[in-house]
Design a protein around this motif. Structure first.
Motif, PDB file in Angstrom:
ATOM      1  N   SER A   1       0.844  -1.196   0.000  1.00 12.81           N
ATOM      2  CA  SER A   1       0.000   0.000   0.000  1.00 12.81           C
ATOM      3  C   SER A   1       0.876   1.242   0.000  1.00 12.81           C
ATOM      4  N   GLY A   2       0.292   2.326  -0.454  1.00  6.61           N
ATOM      5  CA  GLY A   2       0.989   3.601  -0.511  1.00  6.61           C
ATOM      6  C   GLY A   2       0.288   4.535  -1.474  1.00  6.61           C
ATOM      7  N   SER A   3       1.084   5.327  -2.181  1.00  6.68           N
ATOM      8  CA  SER A   3       0.522   6.281  -3.137  1.00  6.68           C
ATOM      9  C   SER A   3       1.541   6.534  -4.244  1.00  6.68           C
ATOM     10  N   PHE A   4       1.030   7.087  -5.346  1.00 12.39           N
ATOM     11  CA  PHE A   4       1.946   7.594  -6.368  1.00 12.39           C
ATOM     12  C   PHE A   4       1.427   8.943  -6.839  1.00 12.39           C
ATOM     13  N   ARG A   5       2.369   9.784  -7.171  1.00  8.56           N
ATOM     14  CA  ARG A   5       2.087  11.160  -7.567  1.00  8.56           C
ATOM     15  C   ARG A   5       2.470  11.329  -9.031  1.00  8.56           C
ATOM     16  N   VAL A   6       1.552  11.888  -9.818  1.00  8.36           N
ATOM     17  CA  VAL A   6       1.799  12.142 -11.237  1.00  8.36           C
ATOM     18  C   VAL A   6       1.862  13.650 -11.435  1.00  8.36           C
ATOM     19  N   SER A   7       3.016  14.128 -11.887  1.00  2.48           N
ATOM     20  CA  SER A   7       3.220  15.551 -12.184  1.00  2.48           C
ATOM     21  C   SER A   7       3.421  15.676 -13.682  1.00  2.48           C
ATOM     22  N   LYS A   8       2.425  16.200 -14.361  1.00  2.00           N
ATOM     23  CA  LYS A   8       2.506  16.353 -15.822  1.00  2.00           C
ATOM     24  C   LYS A   8       3.492  17.454 -16.165  1.00  2.00           C
ATOM     25  N   ARG A   9       4.107  17.335 -17.320  1.00  2.00           N
ATOM     26  CA  ARG A   9       5.090  18.352 -17.724  1.00  2.00           C
ATOM     27  C   ARG A   9       4.416  19.685 -17.996  1.00  2.00           C
ATOM     28  N   ASN A  10       3.151  19.650 -18.331  1.00  2.00           N
ATOM     29  CA  ASN A  10       2.375  20.868 -18.527  1.00  2.00           C
ATOM     30  C   ASN A  10       2.050  21.443 -17.154  1.00  2.00           C
ATOM     31  N   GLU A  11       2.588  22.587 -16.831  1.00  2.00           N
ATOM     32  CA  GLU A  11       2.393  23.151 -15.504  1.00  2.00           C
ATOM     33  C   GLU A  11       0.958  23.598 -15.253  1.00  2.00           C
ATOM     34  N   GLN A  12       0.137  23.645 -16.279  1.00  2.00           N
ATOM     35  CA  GLN A  12      -1.266  24.002 -16.117  1.00  2.00           C
ATOM     36  C   GLN A  12      -2.058  22.856 -15.480  1.00  2.00           C
ATOM     37  N   THR A  13      -1.553  21.639 -15.653  1.00  2.00           N
ATOM     38  CA  THR A  13      -2.222  20.467 -15.104  1.00  2.00           C
ATOM     39  C   THR A  13      -1.736  20.242 -13.679  1.00  2.00           C
ATOM     40  N   PRO A  14      -2.658  20.185 -12.718  1.00  2.00           N
ATOM     41  CA  PRO A  14      -2.217  19.988 -11.331  1.00  2.00           C
ATOM     42  C   PRO A  14      -1.664  18.579 -11.104  1.00  2.00           C
ATOM     43  N   THR A  15      -0.785  18.481 -10.107  1.00  2.00           N
ATOM     44  CA  THR A  15      -0.251  17.182  -9.708  1.00  2.00           C
ATOM     45  C   THR A  15      -1.398  16.367  -9.125  1.00  2.00           C
ATOM     46  N   ARG A  16      -1.456  15.106  -9.496  1.00  2.00           N
ATOM     47  CA  ARG A  16      -2.510  14.217  -8.984  1.00  2.00           C
ATOM     48  C   ARG A  16      -1.870  13.135  -8.130  1.00  2.00           C
ATOM     49  N   ILE A  17      -2.548  12.801  -7.050  1.00  2.00           N
ATOM     50  CA  ILE A  17      -2.083  11.749  -6.154  1.00  2.00           C
ATOM     51  C   ILE A  17      -3.090  10.606  -6.192  1.00  2.00           C
ATOM     52  N   PHE A  18      -2.565   9.394  -6.364  1.00  2.00           N
ATOM     53  CA  PHE A  18      -3.382   8.180  -6.420  1.00  2.00           C
ATOM     54  C   PHE A  18      -2.960   7.263  -5.277  1.00  2.00           C
TER      55      PHE A  18
END
Length: 192
Positions: A138-155
């Protein structure tokens, strides 16, 4: 005088026998080493449209040891004495996830480093077999898109499975299978 000499002889023999008994040791079992990414597949160069960086997997302190860990009871973790990872678990998990993700996503090249690309950071909170024959990841992963307009999402993720075989070898196999579930969820998050 004879009694004193006999006494000295008996004392010397007792000390000699006592010391030789202390020198007898039982041989410790050999340590067994486990590869987390035991079956790597050679990755061919891709003409991928997208590049994604998968950072080194972040682990809690109890998993930063070379020893395998088992949960016993409600809140006790036991380190194995003679069962160890062949290399660092964080780096091995990163290699395994990169392997799985590159094999499953033809249009995306997964790398351990790139400058201007989407980045994924995996954080493990719990990863171990337990005495009841279950394995947990268990845990999480964070997705940071290269487009700075898109917020970082945590799953968040939480996977469990039942051990089919007793022992650490069976547990490591199940742990690797759970990491494949994680790679599947990461690939789905990137496609979204």
């Amino acid at each position: 005088m004879l009694n004193f000499t006999l006494y000295k002889l008996l004392l010397l023999m007792s000390i000699t026998i006592g010391l030789s008994a202390c020198g007898t040791t039982v041989q410790a079992p050999d340590t067994t080493y486990y590869l987390f990414d035991a079956n790597p597949v050679a990755q061919l160069s891709k003409e991928a449209k997208t590049s994604v960086m998968l950072d080194i997997v972040s682990l809690p302190d109890y998993l930063k040891t070379s020893q395998l860990v088992m949960k016993e009871g409600d809140n006790q973790l036991i380190k194995a004495n003679y069962h160890s990872w062949a290399d660092g678990l964080g780096e091995a998990m990163q290699r395994a996830l990169l392997n799985d993700l590159n094999a499953s996503m033809a249009e995306t090249e997964w790398l351990d480093f790139c400058r201007k690309c989407t980045k994924v950071k995996v954080t493990i909170e719990h990863f171990y077999p337990d005495r009841n024959g279950e394995v947990l990841l268990s845990g999480s992963f964070r997705v940071s898109k290269r487009n700075e307009q898109t917020p970082t999402r945590i799953f968040r993720f939480h996977y469990t499975d039942t051990l089919e075989k007793d022992g650490y070898a069976g547990a490591v196999k199940k742990m690797r299978a759970l990491s494949k579930k994680l790679s599947h969820d990461i690939s789905n998050a990137i496609v979204e």
